[in-house]
Design an enzyme around this catalytic site. Structure first.
Site, short mmCIF file in Angstrom:
data_model
loop_
_atom_site.label_atom_id
_atom_site.label_comp_id
_atom_site.label_asym_id
_atom_site.label_seq_id
_atom_site.Cartn_x
_atom_site.Cartn_y
_atom_site.Cartn_z
N HIS A 194 0.84 -1.31 0.09
CA HIS A 194 0.04 -0.03 0.00
C HIS A 194 0.85 1.09 0.03
O HIS A 194 1.99 1.20 0.42
CB HIS A 194 -1.12 -0.08 1.30
CG HIS A 194 -1.99 0.91 1.18
ND1 HIS A 194 -2.01 2.30 1.24
CD2 HIS A 194 -3.26 0.58 0.65
CE1 HIS A 194 -3.06 2.81 1.15
NE2 HIS A 194 -4.07 1.78 0.67
N ASP A 231 -7.84 -5.47 -0.19
CA ASP A 231 -8.32 -6.26 -1.40
C ASP A 231 -7.87 -7.83 -1.11
O ASP A 231 -8.44 -8.84 -1.73
CB ASP A 231 -7.69 -5.90 -2.62
CG ASP A 231 -8.24 -4.42 -3.08
OD1 ASP A 231 -7.48 -3.84 -3.40
OD2 ASP A 231 -9.45 -4.32 -3.07
C1 SDX Z 1 -6.33 -0.55 -2.94
O1 SDX Z 1 -4.44 4.40 -2.34
C2 SDX Z 1 -5.37 3.65 -1.66
O2 SDX Z 1 -5.90 4.01 -0.58
C3 SDX Z 1 -6.04 2.33 -2.25
C4 SDX Z 1 -7.02 1.45 -1.67
C5 SDX Z 1 -8.13 2.36 -1.33
O3 SDX Z 1 -8.88 1.98 -0.50
O4 SDX Z 1 -8.67 2.95 -2.19
O5 SDX Z 1 -6.33 1.16 -0.23
C6 SDX Z 1 -7.56 0.21 -2.20
O6 SDX Z 1 -5.99 -0.09 -4.41
C7 SDX Z 1 -5.23 -1.36 -2.21
C8 SDX Z 1 -4.11 -1.64 -3.19
C9 SDX Z 1 -4.55 -2.93 -4.11
N1 SDX Z 1 -3.50 -3.22 -5.11
C10 SDX Z 1 -2.78 -4.64 -4.99
O7 SDX Z 1 -3.05 -5.25 -3.97
C11 SDX Z 1 -1.75 -4.47 -5.98
C12 SDX Z 1 -0.53 -5.15 -5.47
N2 SDX Z 1 0.07 -4.01 -4.71
C13 SDX Z 1 1.16 -3.36 -5.41
O8 SDX Z 1 1.03 -2.92 -6.75
C14 SDX Z 1 1.43 -1.89 -4.48
O9 SDX Z 1 1.94 -2.23 -3.21
C15 SDX Z 1 0.57 -0.78 -4.66
C16 SDX Z 1 0.37 -0.47 -6.03
C17 SDX Z 1 -0.63 -0.91 -3.85
C18 SDX Z 1 1.56 0.36 -4.01
O10 SDX Z 1 2.58 0.59 -4.67
P1 SDX Z 1 3.84 1.82 -4.65
O11 SDX Z 1 3.39 2.45 -3.44
O12 SDX Z 1 3.56 2.52 -5.81
O13 SDX Z 1 4.99 1.14 -4.41
P2 SDX Z 1 6.00 0.52 -5.38
O14 SDX Z 1 5.11 -0.31 -6.43
O15 SDX Z 1 6.94 1.39 -5.86
O16 SDX Z 1 6.50 -0.69 -4.73
C19 SDX Z 1 7.76 -0.30 -3.76
C20 SDX Z 1 8.44 -1.53 -3.55
C21 SDX Z 1 8.88 -2.28 -4.94
O17 SDX Z 1 10.08 -2.82 -4.56
P3 SDX Z 1 11.32 -2.33 -4.94
O18 SDX Z 1 11.46 -2.23 -6.57
O19 SDX Z 1 11.83 -0.97 -4.39
O20 SDX Z 1 12.62 -3.42 -4.51
O21 SDX Z 1 7.87 -2.51 -2.78
C22 SDX Z 1 7.55 -3.65 -3.64
C23 SDX Z 1 7.84 -3.22 -5.01
O22 SDX Z 1 8.45 -4.39 -5.84
N3 SDX Z 1 6.11 -4.14 -3.71
C24 SDX Z 1 5.74 -5.44 -3.85
C25 SDX Z 1 4.30 -5.38 -3.51
N4 SDX Z 1 3.97 -4.12 -3.40
C26 SDX Z 1 5.00 -3.22 -3.42
N5 SDX Z 1 6.33 -6.60 -3.83
C27 SDX Z 1 5.60 -7.62 -3.87
N6 SDX Z 1 4.14 -7.86 -3.88
C28 SDX Z 1 3.34 -6.54 -3.58
N7 SDX Z 1 2.28 -6.57 -3.69
#
Ligand code: SDX
Length: 377
Positions: free
Chosen positions: A260, A314
């Site tokens: 998140h 989710d």
């Molecule tokens: C919702 O914003 C809100 O409030 C949203 C929400 C709401 O109520 O409206 O809470 C609802 O959308 C929840 C999120 C649902 N999405 C997912 O579950 C999809 C999986 N999650 C990721 O895509 C990610 O965690 C995000 C998109 C939710 C947040 O990503 P960010 O803040 O842009 O962070 P990032 O993608 O840049 O990741 C930072 C690091 C990376 O590693 P490095 O490249 O720095 O080594 O964390 C890692 C990412 O690879 N990472 C994950 C991960 N999420 C982040 N690694 C593995 N699995 C994951 N789920």
């Protein structure tokens, strides 16, 4: 003074708002200052929607009026039903929902967003009609007839009835209403922000909500709830969770339902959703998906917690919907039916001191180039 570029506007305040607040370090979510756990315990989705839109809990007569207004606007025009009938049945329900919501604006006045009275009725119609559109699409795409809403049923019960034409188990309506509360609002998430950008041009509320639906559909946002259940089904059993988690993380694939932008601890909504799973399973029997999910959370936790990556809203929500027999591609429309209250709350709040969203950019292209005739390229 140009500001630094922040990818995804991470950490950049895009608005001042009094609607909700998230403490990502302590795992706290408040709607108008009230913790979401307390609202699940004592409130209803419609009462919570009133709180979000108007800033305070309604008194008894206000609540009765609000519930009556929403209840009496659940029906959709038969031409909207006809529109749903001609859409390709294999299409995604979020596309059907977005198209139907945009079409709502063709039937109801909404262009003059300075008209406070009309804005109230636009909000009532959108909260009231999204569930009817979702249920109508779910039935029409499989050749079943449209079941009109019933005015004698509470909000959650009526939706579950419209889906199946059967009266749902009383516990299901209670659990589903709590799921709607949990999904109603969440500060500056992508779909709320998308709606706010559209609202800043003074577009009508139906168009604003259609913008938000588009943003919610993506798998990084609302679309994740559908992806999670497909991932859990794919993994199959708790014993296969370890290899599956490893494979995903090795392959740099995101674990859906984890991570998140704001929470660096477990999303408090995920914890409440687990409690709701327990309440459901005590009455209707457990779900194999839940055992897999718990195993994934345990294994992923070991690998991701140092990055502050934990289950989000989710991760467990779809297990509840699946247990209720709701098809997996309807999960994100369920999210939209709840979040429409948050989107509308931000729409109304923003209208008070509206400023067109038009950010800047850091230009990285060239200057002073000239057109080259095609025979010299
Ligand atoms: C919702 O914003 C809100 O409030 C949203 C929400 C709401 O109520 O409206 O809470 C609802 O959308 C929840 C999120 C649902 N999405 C997912 O579950 C999809 C999986 N999650 C990721 O895509 C990610 O965690 C995000 C998109 C939710 C947040 O990503 P960010 O803040 O842009 O962070 P990032 O993608 O840049 O990741 C930072 C690091 C990376 O590693 P490095 O490249 O720095 O080594 O964390 C890692 C990412 O690879 N990472 C994950 C991960 N999420 C982040 N690694 C593995 N699995 C994951 N789920």
């Amino acid at each position: 003074m140009p500001h630094d570029f922040m990818p995804g506007l991470a950490g950049v305040p895009a608005a001042k708002s009094a609607i909700s607040d998230v403490d990502g370090t302590r795992g706290i979510l408040e709607y108008r200052g009230i913790r979401v756990e307390e609202l699940c315990q004592h409130s209803s989705f419609l009462e919570t929607s009133y709180l979000l839109l108007f800033g305070r809990l309604p008194n008894a007569s206000e609540l009765t009026q609000w519930v009556n207004d929403v209840t009496h606007h659940r029906r959709i025009k038969f031409r909207i039903v006809d529109l749903l009938k001609v859409m390709p049945e294999h299409g995604h329900p979020m596309d059907a929902l977005q198209a139907a919501v945009a079409a709502l604006g063709m039937f109801y006045p909404g262009r003059n967003v300075k008209d406070v009275e009309n804005n109230y009725w636009s909000a009532v119609r959108l909260i009231a009609k999204l569930p009817t559109i979702v249920a109508a699409w779910a039935r029409l795409r499989r050749g079943d007839e449209y079941i009109p809403p019933r005015d004698d049923l509470p909000f959650a019960e009526n939706f579950l009835y419209m889906l199946t034409e059967n009266m749902p188990h009383p516990l299901w309506s209670e659990v589903f209403d709590d799921c709607l509360i949990l999904h109603a609002e969440h500060t500056m998430n992508a779909s709320t922000f998308a709606g706010m950008v559209t609202a800043s041009t003074l577009a009508d509320p139906y168009t604003v909500v259609a913008s938000s639906i588009g943003a919610l559909k993506g798998p990084l946002h609302g679309g994740a709830n559908e992806e999670v259940v497909m991932m859990l089904r794919d993994i199959g059993t708790p014993a296969q969770a370890k290899s599956a988690v490893e494979a995903r993380l090795q392959g740099k694939n995101k674990l859906m339902g984890f991570g998140h932008r704001v929470y660096k601890v477990k999303d408090p909504r995920a914890t409440v959703l687990q409690d709701l799973c327990m309440r459901l399973f005590n009455v209707c029997g457990t779900s194999p998906l839940y055992e897999v999910a718990v195993a994934v959370e345990q294994l992923a936790g070991e690998r991701l917690k140092e990055k502050g990556i934990y289950p989000n809203v989710d991760f467990y929500s779809g297990i509840i919907y699946d247990k209720m027999g709701i098809e997996v591609d309807l999960f994100t429309p369920l999210f939209a039916m709840a979040r429409v209250s948050g989107w509308l709350a931000h729409w109304l709040e923003q209208l008070r001191e509206n400023k067109l969203y038009r950010p800047d950019q850091i230009y990285s292209g060239e200057h002073d180039r000239h057109y080259v005739p095609i025979d010299r390229r």
